[in-house]
Structures are given as C-alpha cells and as structure tokens.
Design a protein around this motif. Structure first.
Motif, short mmCIF file in Angstrom:
data_model
loop_
_atom_site.label_atom_id
_atom_site.label_comp_id
_atom_site.label_asym_id
_atom_site.label_seq_id
_atom_site.Cartn_x
_atom_site.Cartn_y
_atom_site.Cartn_z
N LYS A 1 24.18 -37.62 19.73
CA LYS A 1 25.58 -37.76 19.32
C LYS A 1 26.32 -38.82 20.14
O LYS A 1 27.37 -39.31 19.73
CB LYS A 1 26.31 -36.42 19.46
N ILE B 1 27.01 -42.39 21.73
CA ILE B 1 26.72 -43.80 21.51
C ILE B 1 27.50 -44.62 22.55
O ILE B 1 28.73 -44.65 22.51
CB ILE B 1 27.10 -44.24 20.08
N THR C 1 20.58 -47.97 22.85
CA THR C 1 21.95 -48.01 22.32
C THR C 1 22.62 -49.34 22.63
O THR C 1 23.36 -49.87 21.80
CB THR C 1 22.80 -46.85 22.89
N ASN D 1 24.01 -51.86 19.79
CA ASN D 1 25.38 -52.35 19.86
C ASN D 1 25.43 -53.88 19.87
O ASN D 1 26.28 -54.50 19.23
CB ASN D 1 26.08 -51.80 21.11
N ASN E 1 24.50 -55.27 16.49
CA ASN E 1 25.62 -55.05 15.57
C ASN E 1 26.75 -56.05 15.84
O ASN E 1 27.34 -56.62 14.90
CB ASN E 1 26.14 -53.62 15.72
N ASN F 1 23.58 -52.73 9.13
CA ASN F 1 23.74 -51.27 9.06
C ASN F 1 23.50 -50.73 10.46
O ASN F 1 22.36 -50.54 10.89
CB ASN F 1 22.75 -50.67 8.06
N TYR G 1 23.82 -47.85 12.05
CA TYR G 1 23.09 -46.60 12.30
C TYR G 1 21.60 -46.73 11.99
O TYR G 1 20.76 -46.08 12.62
CB TYR G 1 23.73 -45.46 11.51
N LEU H 1 20.31 -48.54 15.02
CA LEU H 1 20.30 -47.59 16.14
C LEU H 1 19.10 -46.66 16.07
O LEU H 1 18.44 -46.38 17.08
CB LEU H 1 21.60 -46.79 16.16
N GLU H 2 18.79 -46.18 14.86
CA GLU H 2 17.65 -45.28 14.70
C GLU H 2 16.34 -45.98 15.07
O GLU H 2 15.49 -45.40 15.75
CB GLU H 2 17.58 -44.79 13.25
#
Length: 407
Positions: free
Chosen positions: A318, A320, A327, A331, A334, A344, A346, A349-350
């Motif tokens: 949960k 970030i 992470t 970031n 992104n 995208n 997320y 991140l996955e």
C-alpha cells in the motif's frame, strides 16, 4: 549537551508538528492547540527540524572524538541517556504507528484476533488516530509484540497519551539490549566498541525514529543483536532463542537465523569434534526446534495463530514512496517517461516490484552461502541480507534502515 538541546527542540517542536492526536484535549487544556495550525505549525516545524539538524551536528561532532579515540564506551552510553531523556516525553515523531500498535493491542484485549480482524471493526477512541491506510489492514507483527500492545491497553484502557508513553517505555529494553550487545559483538570481532556504539546506538535514525517515533523495530533489533552476541559467546541455543523472540516481534529478524546456524555448526565442529555435515544438521534441527517452541509458546499466550505472516506483504504494497529501488524506479519512469509517452504507473510499479522480489530471492541464498566461514563474515552476511531486503522490498519506511545499520 548539544545533542540534549537538539532533542529538547525536537520534543518542543513535536507538540505542534509531531504526530499528535487529531482531537487533542490535552493540548486544548494547555492552550497549545494553536501550535498545530497556520503560523503556529510553521513555528513548530522549524523548531522540530532545527532540532534534528542540531542533533545531527552533535552526532557528527561526537564522531570526530570517536575517530581520534578520545571517546570511551562510557561516554557513548552516558551520551545516549542525555540525548534520549527529552524524547521520552515527546509526542510520537514522524509516524502514527504507535496508534496502530495500541489499536491492534485493543483488538486482542477485546477478544478479537488482530490477524483476522481489522482495527476498524473494533470502534474506540484509539481508532481515531490510526492512519487510514492501517485501519483496514490486519496486524503484520508477531505474537510477542501483539502481547506487549495488549498489556499496555489493559493497563491504561483507551488513554492514548498514557498508552503512547507506556509503549515507549516498553521499547527501552530493546535499546538497553542493543547497547549491551553492540559492545560485546564489536570486541568479539576486534572492532572498536565506542565506534560501534556511535554508529549503531547514537545514530539519530535510532534515537529519533525508533525511540522518538515509538517503533517496535527497537525491540526487534535489540533482541536480535543480543541473540547474535550470545551465539558468538558460545551460547548459541540462548542466542537462537532471543533471535526467535525478535522474530516474534517482527519477522525481519529471521534473516539473521540462517547465518547463526553456521556459527553454531562451527562451534559444534570445533568444540565437540563433529563432522561438518553432522554439525550443520544438528545446528539446523536445534535452531528450527527452538524457533518452533518460542512461537508455539508466544502464540499460545496470545491466543492467536500464524495469520500475521500473510499480513506482512499486504500492508507493505500500500505504501508508495522513493525509499526502495523498485518504487523509486517506477516513480522515475513515470516522471520522465510520462513526458514522452503515456505511462501506466501501476503496471510499471508491479513489474519493478516483481523484479525487486526476484533479486531478493536470488541474493539471500547466495549471501548465506558466501558468508559462512567466520563470525565476522556472519555479521557481514546478515547486514548485507538486510540491506538487500530493505532496498528491494515493494516499499520501505525510513526506520527500516535501522535493521542493517544495527548489524
């Protein structure tokens, strides 16, 4: 004295800029609520951060005395007391985790299983101050710590201030154990105990975050290091027992266990003339038995199962932030990639988190095998294993870096 001044400034600034209660009748009765808003909050924040800077300067200044060898172990221990004293009276700093601990302890006190039930399902005044992210998360801590939190809430009820102060006092044994173990482990491997105390105990990350922020890492790290010290001093059974207790506070201490198995196996080989394979099998079996016994007793006392293991990952994903490589990479991709094409976040991140977990899974066995020959190597292996975990888990918080720091 300079560190004491910094700690006093942090404590004073924390009244407005710390993690105070959302509705704080104590501040209202003292006519200090204005410190939490507007110009008062600015003033409190400045005082808090100047205090942090002063404490950091004091720590670096003390480090110069460590380097020229004019600081003794006694100096370090006494200084720890000076720096800690004001923070024993502070509100929780930089984190609202204390309120989560109390809410989880109240769950067990009121007959719920904190590994099955969320704090939000047990409405009380403690819940008002828990960060929203943790109100719908089951407890990720071991049965030993949940028991500590339960006893605190049994003693003080739903009194948030008394509960916070008592919880902080419950962390003090962890600090004492860390001070005791650090000196002995340093001497054992031929290092300077004063330097070790400066790095492991007096570091502002430990004093401000673990004690000022009231984090159960303080208990975990203290128990783990005391266990390592006992294992090095030819008491591996007791050492494994203390490390198992540390795991029953927070699972991360379990990273030390495989390396201490090597230590025990070496002692069996050298003292009892066991064959290497037999020594390893005996040490492994005995360690597993001690770990199982500790957990059986602690789980029985708490009246809970092993549900906390499934909660370990659930809470972390949960968060970030920029404090772990996966992470931070997501970031960065992104932020930079988003300027050139659609990203995208997320999905990225996955992927980065899966890569991070893969690195951990590959690195830990390699480190365990590489650092197996001496006690000094065991320490290096444990610290590197913890560093890899902190750097590559899905998410971390600043005080997680105290895990490898202590070792």
């Amino acid at each position: 004295l300079l560190g004491f001044l910094g700690a006093a400034m942090i404590t004073a600034g924390g009244v407005g800029a710390g993690s105070t209660r959302l509705h704080d009748p104590l501040l209202e009765s003292l006519h200090l609520s204005w410190l939490r808003f507007g110009h008062g909050l600015v003033l409190s924040s400045i005082l808090l951060w100047v205090g942090v800077a002063v404490m950091l300067i004091a720590w670096l200044w003390l480090g110069r005395r460590v380097i020229d060898r004019t600081a003794t172990e006694y100096t370090m221990v006494a200084t720890t007391g000076f720096w800690l004293a004001p923070l024993l009276l502070s509100v929780p700093l930089f984190s609202r985790d204390t309120y989560s601990y109390l809410a989880q302890g109240a769950l067990l006190r009121d007959g719920f299983d904190p590994y099955v039930v969320w704090p939000v399902e047990n409405p009380n005044v403690l819940l008002d101050n828990v960060s929203p992210i943790w109100t719908t998360t089951t407890a990720p801590y071991g049965p030993a710590f949940i028991l500590v939190a339960k006893f605190v809430t049994m003693l003080v009820g739903d009194d948030v201030v008394a509960g916070t102060m008592l919880l902080r006092l419950c962390m003090l044994p962890g600090l004492v154990l860390l001070i005791w173990a650090t000196q002995r482990v340093a001497r054992h491997i031929g290092a300077s105990p004063a330097t070790a105390l400066w790095v492991c105990v007096l570091n502002p990350l430990v004093i401000i975050h673990l004690m000022g922020g009231v984090h159960n890492e303080m208990l975990m790290v203290g128990l783990m290091m005391a266990g390592i010290a006992l294992a090095f001093r030819q008491h591996p059974g007791w050492g494994i027992g203390l490390i198992a207790m540390a795991v029953a506070v927070k699972a991360t201490a379990g990273l030390a266990l495989p390396f201490i198995v090597w230590v025990w196996a070496r002692q069996l080989r050298d003292r009892h003339d066991h064959a290497p394979v037999r020594a390893f099998v005996v040490a492994t079996a005995a360690s597993m038995a001690i770990l199982a016994a500790v957990f059986a007793v602690m789980s029985w006392l708490a009246g809970v199962g092993l549900g906390w293991l499934s909660a370990l990952a659930a809470g972390n994903v949960k968060i970030i932030n920029w404090l772990t490589v996966p992470t931070a990479a997501a970031n960065l991709i992104n932020a930079v990639g988003g300027l050139l094409f659609s990203v995208n976040f997320y999905a990225v991140l996955e992927i980065t988190r899966i890569i991070g977990i893969t690195i951990i899974v590959i690195a830990l066995p390699l480190l365990w095998w590489r650092f197996r020959h001496t006690d000094r190597e065991a320490l290096i292996g444990i610290s590197l294993a913890m560093a890899v975990v902190v750097l590559f888990v899905p998410a971390a918080l600043p005080w997680y870096y105290t895990w490898p720091l202590a070792v």
